[in-house]
Design a protein around this motif. Structure first.
Motif, PDB file in Angstrom:
ATOM      1  N   ASP A   1      -6.775  -8.570 -10.651  1.00  0.00           N
ATOM      2  CA  ASP A   1      -6.701  -6.888 -11.361  1.00  0.00           C
ATOM      3  C   ASP A   1      -6.325  -6.085 -10.132  1.00  0.00           C
ATOM      4  O   ASP A   1      -5.613  -5.014 -10.936  1.00  0.00           O
ATOM      5  CB  ASP A   1      -7.816  -6.490 -11.395  1.00  0.00           C
ATOM      6  CG  ASP A   1      -8.878  -7.470 -11.922  1.00  0.00           C
ATOM      7  OD1 ASP A   1      -8.040  -7.188 -13.030  1.00  0.00           O
ATOM      8  OD2 ASP A   1     -10.516  -7.135 -12.118  1.00  0.00           O
ATOM      9  N   ALA A   2      -4.964  -7.038  -9.975  1.00  0.00           N
ATOM     10  CA  ALA A   2      -4.175  -5.902  -8.659  1.00  0.00           C
ATOM     11  C   ALA A   2      -3.395  -5.249  -8.967  1.00  0.00           C
ATOM     12  O   ALA A   2      -2.534  -6.376  -9.810  1.00  0.00           O
ATOM     13  CB  ALA A   2      -3.644  -6.937  -7.530  1.00  0.00           C
ATOM     14  N   ARG A   3      -2.570  -4.239  -8.730  1.00  0.00           N
ATOM     15  CA  ARG A   3      -1.271  -3.161  -9.266  1.00  0.00           C
ATOM     16  C   ARG A   3      -1.252  -2.844  -7.639  1.00  0.00           C
ATOM     17  O   ARG A   3      -1.368  -2.712  -6.982  1.00  0.00           O
ATOM     18  CB  ARG A   3      -1.503  -2.097  -9.643  1.00  0.00           C
ATOM     19  CG  ARG A   3      -2.644  -2.775 -11.209  1.00  0.00           C
ATOM     20  CD  ARG A   3      -1.947  -3.204 -12.214  1.00  0.00           C
ATOM     21  NE  ARG A   3      -0.516  -3.070 -12.672  1.00  0.00           N
ATOM     22  CZ  ARG A   3       0.184  -3.284 -13.542  1.00  0.00           C
ATOM     23  NH1 ARG A   3       0.073  -4.769 -13.991  1.00  0.00           N
ATOM     24  NH2 ARG A   3       1.628  -2.300 -13.785  1.00  0.00           N
TER      25      ARG A   3
ATOM     26  N   THR B   1       0.893  -0.907  -0.297  1.00  0.00           N
ATOM     27  CA  THR B   1      -0.315   0.231   0.065  1.00  0.00           C
ATOM     28  C   THR B   1       0.774   0.760   0.000  1.00  0.00           C
ATOM     29  O   THR B   1       2.429   1.295   0.270  1.00  0.00           O
ATOM     30  CB  THR B   1      -0.989   0.270   1.181  1.00  0.00           C
ATOM     31  OG1 THR B   1      -0.398  -0.132   2.301  1.00  0.00           O
ATOM     32  CG2 THR B   1      -1.703  -1.765   1.628  1.00  0.00           C
TER      33      THR B   1
ATOM     34  N   TYR C   1       0.488  -0.555  -4.985  1.00  0.00           N
ATOM     35  CA  TYR C   1       1.038  -0.067  -4.383  1.00  0.00           C
ATOM     36  C   TYR C   1      -0.884   0.862  -4.452  1.00  0.00           C
ATOM     37  O   TYR C   1      -1.241   2.526  -5.158  1.00  0.00           O
ATOM     38  CB  TYR C   1       1.513   1.882  -4.734  1.00  0.00           C
ATOM     39  CG  TYR C   1       3.105   1.004  -4.236  1.00  0.00           C
ATOM     40  CD1 TYR C   1       3.522   0.913  -3.060  1.00  0.00           C
ATOM     41  CD2 TYR C   1       4.443   0.623  -5.217  1.00  0.00           C
ATOM     42  CE1 TYR C   1       4.416   0.057  -2.433  1.00  0.00           C
ATOM     43  CE2 TYR C   1       5.390   0.109  -4.739  1.00  0.00           C
ATOM     44  CZ  TYR C   1       5.617  -0.636  -3.718  1.00  0.00           C
ATOM     45  OH  TYR C   1       7.183  -0.659  -3.007  1.00  0.00           O
ATOM     46  N   GLY C   2      -1.391   0.242  -4.670  1.00  0.00           N
ATOM     47  CA  GLY C   2      -3.278   0.603  -5.035  1.00  0.00           C
ATOM     48  C   GLY C   2      -3.014   1.000  -6.025  1.00  0.00           C
ATOM     49  O   GLY C   2      -3.914   2.155  -6.280  1.00  0.00           O
ATOM     50  N   GLY C   3      -2.813   0.188  -7.386  1.00  0.00           N
ATOM     51  CA  GLY C   3      -2.313   0.589  -8.852  1.00  0.00           C
ATOM     52  C   GLY C   3      -2.427   1.975  -8.841  1.00  0.00           C
ATOM     53  O   GLY C   3      -2.017   2.295 -10.342  1.00  0.00           O
ATOM     54  N   ASP C   4      -1.221   2.788  -8.308  1.00  0.00           N
ATOM     55  CA  ASP C   4      -0.003   4.064  -8.940  1.00  0.00           C
ATOM     56  C   ASP C   4       0.825   3.590  -9.685  1.00  0.00           C
ATOM     57  O   ASP C   4       1.999   4.432 -10.626  1.00  0.00           O
ATOM     58  CB  ASP C   4      -0.270   4.721  -7.503  1.00  0.00           C
ATOM     59  CG  ASP C   4      -1.483   5.456  -6.994  1.00  0.00           C
ATOM     60  OD1 ASP C   4      -1.896   5.458  -7.710  1.00  0.00           O
ATOM     61  OD2 ASP C   4      -0.598   5.666  -5.352  1.00  0.00           O
ATOM     62  N   TRP C   5       1.284   2.189  -9.187  1.00  0.00           N
ATOM     63  CA  TRP C   5       2.220   2.005 -10.177  1.00  0.00           C
ATOM     64  C   TRP C   5       2.018   1.383 -11.953  1.00  0.00           C
ATOM     65  O   TRP C   5       0.940   0.036 -11.378  1.00  0.00           O
ATOM     66  CB  TRP C   5       3.331   0.876  -9.658  1.00  0.00           C
ATOM     67  CG  TRP C   5       4.617   0.349  -9.914  1.00  0.00           C
ATOM     68  CD1 TRP C   5       5.756   0.651  -9.869  1.00  0.00           C
ATOM     69  CD2 TRP C   5       4.454  -0.768 -10.657  1.00  0.00           C
ATOM     70  NE1 TRP C   5       6.432   0.340 -11.187  1.00  0.00           N
ATOM     71  CE2 TRP C   5       5.934  -0.783 -11.236  1.00  0.00           C
ATOM     72  CE3 TRP C   5       4.038  -2.191 -11.048  1.00  0.00           C
ATOM     73  CZ2 TRP C   5       6.940  -2.030 -12.119  1.00  0.00           C
ATOM     74  CZ3 TRP C   5       4.378  -2.992 -11.579  1.00  0.00           C
ATOM     75  CH2 TRP C   5       5.622  -3.181 -12.334  1.00  0.00           C
ATOM     76  N   LYS C   6       2.914   1.314 -12.555  1.00  0.00           N
ATOM     77  CA  LYS C   6       2.068   0.760 -13.588  1.00  0.00           C
ATOM     78  C   LYS C   6       3.699   0.702 -14.096  1.00  0.00           C
ATOM     79  O   LYS C   6       4.812   1.714 -14.229  1.00  0.00           O
ATOM     80  CB  LYS C   6       2.018   2.095 -14.801  1.00  0.00           C
ATOM     81  CG  LYS C   6       0.710   2.870 -14.208  1.00  0.00           C
ATOM     82  CD  LYS C   6      -0.938   2.841 -13.794  1.00  0.00           C
ATOM     83  CE  LYS C   6      -1.609   3.199 -13.330  1.00  0.00           C
ATOM     84  NZ  LYS C   6      -2.675   2.998 -12.576  1.00  0.00           N
TER      85      LYS C   6
ATOM     86  N   ASP D   1      -6.484 -12.101  -7.200  1.00  0.00           N
ATOM     87  CA  ASP D   1      -6.884 -11.042  -7.028  1.00  0.00           C
ATOM     88  C   ASP D   1      -6.013 -10.654  -8.334  1.00  0.00           C
ATOM     89  O   ASP D   1      -4.763  -9.695  -8.956  1.00  0.00           O
ATOM     90  CB  ASP D   1      -7.024  -9.317  -6.515  1.00  0.00           C
ATOM     91  CG  ASP D   1      -6.917  -8.966  -6.751  1.00  0.00           C
ATOM     92  OD1 ASP D   1      -7.952  -7.984  -7.522  1.00  0.00           O
ATOM     93  OD2 ASP D   1      -6.982  -7.470  -5.822  1.00  0.00           O
TER      94      ASP D   1
END
Length: 105
Positions: free
Chosen positions: A67-69, A36, A71-76, A65
């Motif tokens: 669909d999990a990315r 997180t 850092y809450g999806g912030d990391w691409k 999960d």
């Protein structure tokens, strides 16, 4: 971690994971809730997000999960998932399933 500047040469690996004081690395059901935006050092998570080139993970967490990315999806970026059975993995954008059938993991 002192050296958080982006690198231009290959070969740098940052080993990063979350562990509780009693030694547990994974949260229940192997979710990625441990990755997180929590940190006691201001700016550290943003530095991880900006300087990480790829994430290596396991199949159990990915199956929980899909669909999990981090850092809450912030990391691409690309996610590499180790698995003994890549043929039955659920495809996802920027996710590569690596066959580790021969490895002793």
């Amino acid at each position: 971690m002192i050296d958080i500047e982006p690198q231009t040469s290959g070969g740098k690996v940052l080993w990063h994971f979350t562990m509780s004081l009693d030694g547990f690395v994974a949260v229940p059901n192997h979710t990625t809730d441990g990755m997180t935006r929590m940190s006691s050092r201001p700016g550290l998570i943003d530095a991880y997000i900006e300087t990480t080139g790829a994430v290596l993970g396991g199949r159990d967490g990915r199956d929980i999960d899909n669909d999990a990315r981090p850092y809450g999806g912030d990391w691409k970026g690309p996610i590499l998932v180790l698995t003994h059975h890549p043929e039955d993995a659920t495809p996802a954008d920027d996710v590569t399933f690596l066959n580790c059938e021969a490895c002793p993991c």
